[in-house]
Design an enzyme around this catalytic site. Sequence first.
Site, short mmCIF file in Angstrom:
data_model
loop_
_atom_site.label_atom_id
_atom_site.label_comp_id
_atom_site.label_asym_id
_atom_site.label_seq_id
_atom_site.Cartn_x
_atom_site.Cartn_y
_atom_site.Cartn_z
N HIS A 121 0.85 -1.19 0.00
CA HIS A 121 0.00 0.00 0.00
C HIS A 121 0.88 1.24 0.00
O HIS A 121 2.12 1.15 0.06
CB HIS A 121 -0.95 0.00 1.20
CG HIS A 121 -2.12 -0.91 1.04
ND1 HIS A 121 -3.11 -0.68 0.09
CD2 HIS A 121 -2.47 -2.06 1.67
CE1 HIS A 121 -4.02 -1.64 0.16
NE2 HIS A 121 -3.65 -2.49 1.10
N ASP A 151 0.20 6.55 -3.88
CA ASP A 151 -1.03 6.22 -4.61
C ASP A 151 -1.36 7.26 -5.67
O ASP A 151 -1.60 6.93 -6.83
CB ASP A 151 -2.21 6.14 -3.63
CG ASP A 151 -2.30 4.78 -2.95
OD1 ASP A 151 -1.43 3.93 -3.21
OD2 ASP A 151 -3.22 4.58 -2.15
#
Length: 373
Positions: A121, A151
């Site tokens: 992540h 991200d």
Amino acid sequence: MPLKGIKVLEFVGLAPGPLCGKILTDFGATVTRIDKILDNQLDVLQHGKRTMCVNMKDPEGQQLVRRLAKKSDVLIEPFRPGVMEKLHLGPAELCGENPRLIYARLTGFGQQGRLAARAGHDLNYAAISGVLSMLGRRDEKPTAPINLLADFAGGSVMCALGICLALLERHNSGRGQVVDAAMVEGAAYVASWLFLSRDLHIWGKQRGDNILDGGAYFYDNYETKDGLYMSVGALEPQFFELLRQRLELPEDLPQFGDEHQERGRRLLTEAFLTKTQAQWSKIFEDIDACVYPVLDYTKVHQHAHNKERQSFGLLGDAVAPRPAPRLSRTPGKLPKAESTKQEELIGDLELKPEELKRLLESGVLTLPDRAKL
């Protein structure tokens, strides 16, 4: 709209892919989402896109995707390396059938390398990029930048840039190509200045002790009387002098020097606690001291500057930033909360009525009710 006429297939994953698709949508591309479910409440970035569900494990579902890919300019897929190949939908197959296709692969670690097949992540990608080691206060653990760094900045935005560069190159060559957008590399590239500026005098100390990372009292956030905050970025001497005057700080308070930082931080902390954020905002409103309020995200659209520039709009009931950067002739724009292009899917699929009915009944294809015409 600069991307008008560009057709994009977006395979829905977590947030990085949808934001990449949103950027293309906001600047005029027609984006078709291929999701596992129609009502995906986790994807808050689907406005203005068309949606369909396809069982890609079924050969007929794979054929539907291939049919759409033949007519597409761009494909965005967020899966681990090898997933699309197992479905017979990798770049070798789809780019072979459509040599103009730009096949964008958005992953954490990239298409090859020791970690390529591993899960991760934003925090993990920022860690491997080296940038996370620079973020945080002194004597504290590194601070997670929510999921903005890897991200979105290193992933979504850099992938969209790669797509636009490939589209520009295709204008000359007539050929598409694969965009390998790895969030680790994107996060590091976004932080190029941080890597290349380490010999400047503003660095040289441990994390949290430098001028820009919390070590300087004149570059920090301070709480106000009403529990809100003001941001102070008085780096240059002329800005610092205006700050000192407006806060009525002692004239003998130096700006630089390690031995003065604790005293300066104490004086600024005490000063800002004497007035509300609104009062301080008014005091610093028309001078270049580089002092501005830390606006709450729910009220940011009400600030005078943002209102004047119409920097925010509404998507349904939610406040949303308008597309940036602004283009003078062909600016981007926020889409409507509900896509108006859904019915066009039927035409793009080029299915005969009986074929469409059979695919819908078998569950290979699922369309929103308004598109089942």
